[in-house]
Design a protein around this motif. Structure first.
Motif, mmCIF file in Angstrom:
data_model
loop_
_atom_site.group_PDB
_atom_site.id
_atom_site.type_symbol
_atom_site.label_atom_id
_atom_site.label_comp_id
_atom_site.label_asym_id
_atom_site.label_seq_id
_atom_site.Cartn_x
_atom_site.Cartn_y
_atom_site.Cartn_z
ATOM 1 N N VAL A 1 1.411 2.460 -2.382
ATOM 2 C CA VAL A 1 2.358 1.923 -1.401
ATOM 3 C C VAL A 1 1.695 0.789 -0.644
ATOM 4 O O VAL A 1 0.522 0.900 -0.259
ATOM 5 N N SER A 2 2.447 -0.288 -0.406
ATOM 6 C CA SER A 2 1.853 -1.513 0.143
ATOM 7 C C SER A 2 1.621 -1.457 1.643
ATOM 8 O O SER A 2 1.020 -2.383 2.192
ATOM 9 N N ARG A 3 2.082 -0.429 2.320
ATOM 10 C CA ARG A 3 1.786 -0.301 3.748
ATOM 11 C C ARG A 3 1.532 1.164 4.071
ATOM 12 O O ARG A 3 1.735 2.043 3.246
ATOM 13 N N SER A 4 1.084 1.406 5.270
ATOM 14 C CA SER A 4 0.720 2.757 5.667
ATOM 15 C C SER A 4 1.877 3.728 5.483
ATOM 16 O O SER A 4 2.980 3.495 5.965
ATOM 17 N N ILE A 5 1.594 4.811 4.760
ATOM 18 C CA ILE A 5 2.681 5.775 4.545
ATOM 19 C C ILE A 5 2.889 6.685 5.754
ATOM 20 O O ILE A 5 3.803 7.510 5.749
ATOM 21 N N PHE A 6 2.068 6.496 6.781
ATOM 22 C CA PHE A 6 2.339 7.186 8.048
ATOM 23 C C PHE A 6 3.697 6.766 8.600
ATOM 24 O O PHE A 6 4.323 7.500 9.358
ATOM 25 N N SER A 7 4.133 5.564 8.232
ATOM 26 C CA SER A 7 5.398 5.050 8.750
ATOM 27 C C SER A 7 6.608 5.673 8.076
ATOM 28 O O SER A 7 7.738 5.454 8.509
#
Length: 116
Positions: A24-30
């Motif tokens: 995933v290209s950004r933090s999966i915390f989001s």
């Protein structure tokens, strides 16, 4: 824009295993939930497994006990461990990410073929 890239698909025989990965290209915390979907030829897309922020998994009855979903919130990766594969598991598998707003993002998919 979020990008999800699946890998790990392939051709296997019944009873064998595969591990799918999704970068995933950004933090999966989001993302509230992360999931795997699949779509077989001539069939509708179905959700195979979903993992919440804590990594708790919920599975479709057809894969319960054979598949395991996991998420690495540090590496921004989602995985699907598939064991005891069956002919009916043949499909294109998609990684998905769901925001709190319920906006969904999907990857392009990776083909899994179970054949003798």
């Amino acid at each position: 824009q979020v990008q999800l890239v699946e890998s790990g698909g392939g051709l296997v025989q019944p009873g064998e295993s595969l591990r799918l990965s999704c970068a995933v290209s950004r933090s999966i915390f989001s993302f509230d939930n992360m999931a795997w979907y699949r779509q077989a030829p001539g069939k509708e897309r179905e959700r195979v497994a979903i993992a919440d922020r804590r990594g708790r998994g919920i599975y479709a009855d057809s894969v319960k006990g054979r598949f395991t979903i996991s998420r690495d919130n540090v590496k921004n990766m989602l995985y699907l461990e598939m064991n005891s594969l069956k002919f009916e598991d043949t499909a294109v598998y998609f990684c998905a990410a769901e925001e709190i707003s319920r906006t969904m993002y999907y990857g392009q998919g990776t083909q899994v073929t179970v054949s003798s």
